[in-house]
Design a protein around this motif. Sequence first.
Motif, PDB file in Angstrom:
ATOM      1  N   ASN A 308       0.734  -1.024  -0.103  1.00  0.00           N
ATOM      2  CA  ASN A 308       0.215  -0.060  -0.636  1.00  0.00           C
ATOM      3  C   ASN A 308       1.406   1.196  -0.053  1.00  0.00           C
ATOM      4  OD1 ASN A 308      -1.940   1.712   0.609  1.00  0.00           O
ATOM      5  ND2 ASN A 308      -3.343   0.219   1.445  1.00  0.00           N
ATOM      6  N   VAL A 487      -4.100  -6.951   4.507  1.00  0.00           N
ATOM      7  CA  VAL A 487      -4.954  -6.110   4.056  1.00  0.00           C
ATOM      8  C   VAL A 487      -5.336  -4.937   5.451  1.00  0.00           C
ATOM      9  CG1 VAL A 487      -6.323  -5.029   2.264  1.00  0.00           C
ATOM     10  CG2 VAL A 487      -4.916  -7.164   1.634  1.00  0.00           C
ATOM     11  N   VAL A 491      -4.157  -1.638   5.857  1.00  0.00           N
ATOM     12  CA  VAL A 491      -4.609  -0.342   5.792  1.00  0.00           C
ATOM     13  C   VAL A 491      -4.991   0.497   7.095  1.00  0.00           C
ATOM     14  CG1 VAL A 491      -7.317   0.776   5.103  1.00  0.00           C
ATOM     15  CG2 VAL A 491      -6.343  -1.042   3.879  1.00  0.00           C
ATOM     16  N   LYS A 494      -1.548   2.534   7.121  1.00  0.00           N
ATOM     17  CA  LYS A 494      -1.669   3.834   6.424  1.00  0.00           C
ATOM     18  C   LYS A 494      -3.196   5.281   7.009  1.00  0.00           C
ATOM     19  CE  LYS A 494      -4.092   4.665   2.247  1.00  0.00           C
ATOM     20  NZ  LYS A 494      -3.469   6.140   1.250  1.00  0.00           N
TER      21      LYS A 494
END
Length: 507
Positions: A308, A487, A491, A494
């Motif tokens: 990412n 994932v 996320v 992030k």
Amino acid sequence: MTTEVRVPTLGESVTEATIATWFKKPGDRVEVDEMLCELETDKVTVEVPSPAAGTLAEIVAAEGETVGPDALLAQITEGGEAEQPAAKPAKAEAPADKTEDKTTMSGNSVDVMVPSLGESVTEATVATWFKKAGDRVEADEMLCELETDKVSVEVPAPTAGVLAEILAEEGATVDAKARLAVITEGAAGAAPAKPKASDAQDTVLENAGPEEMTPRSDVEDAPSAKKAMAEKGVSRDQVQGSGRDGRVMKEDVAKAQAPAPKAAAPRAPSNASDADREERVKMTRLRQTIARRLKDAQNTAAMLTTYNEADMSGVMGLRNEYKDAFEKKHKVKLGFMSFFVKACCHALKEVPEVNAEIDGTDVVYKNFVHMGVAVGTPSGLVVPVVRDADQKSFAEIEKEIGALGLKGRDGKLSMAEMQGGTFTISNGGVYGSLMSSPILNPPQSGILGMHKIQERPMVVGGQIVIRPMMYLALSYDHRVVDGKGAVTFLVRVKEALEDPRRLLMDL
């Protein structure tokens, strides 16, 4: 009167320990607080001091035995007198210009054992002997240096006497319970020749530091360090010794600056053999272990990487706004690592499988975060651990990372400081890496790779703007972590980096 020696408090959740080394034997005289033995637990190494002065009458728990909290280790007879080595015979006066070189063997024989190497370390290599057979040694004087796959270990003399025999030569591989040498207590060994006045002056000048005009002249640098200085073209005054009493060790030479290189030598003739232009250097134990562990991780784990990117504007803005006030109050600079550590701790709470490990047919979930932070050193990559990082403040994390990083670069990390990590962060960005796939640090199930912050054009609200972007890479063990969990974790990291206020709100 008899005094019992028992296992001291081992700490919360520690239920047993192993007797690693006894420093005394039955019949030896001991003083109050003198170290008797060393215990190893799954978390720390514990030294056991003597509770009283007297004679060590009996050892109840031998080396290698497993004992529980408060278990009986030994018995001390208070006030008892231990057998003393035979008194040294009076020396005949030697001629003025001659040196006594005769070795007189008398007294008890004392084994020099491999010291505690720490949890999971089972062997070491004898790197350098500072003494030779027949030399006189004093108690706690450095005898040799061992190299393990994680740290270098100095071996002190357990008693004063003569180094009667070296059992493990340089280059030999020894296990954690091996005998290295034998010392004869109370014996008179070969004494070094007395230096002339001019020699003594040269020795003082050679060892003098910038603020030390009368340094010790009896400190001898490690032979391996002398060899490395010669090979690197570095003089003694260019190296800062980190060993006992300022002794220069091999790793100190690696950190020293070599003089400006000389003009390039003439190019080798075109018909020269390639082998003549190669240099073969044996891998250090640390490098061998790094290679083995990385390959084991690839062979064992079902490793997968998901990627990412994060807009670092939020973190950079918050850091610029508060960095001066932060440093003034906490006496440490506010860096990026504390944001990443806090962001990962936050994400691990939501996705606990990334903070888990496989043990046989079980998955062990860690309800705490011991954050490993990969640090590059002259000897290779090491991963010191910030314990209970999820409970620490930004300032505490920055201070601990700074201290551990400095120890890592100086080769001073202890075994305990590199064990027990549950998740790891690796920052390849400090070397300019834009993108990479980090390899797991077994038995951990996740590792986050940070990378270089680079301005890139991004579309925000339908407009092209320039933003400081960083690629993030999470490598994970697919046996434990599903794709959805991986994932989701990345996320959440992030989101926390792009809006650091979420960390305060626990969102």
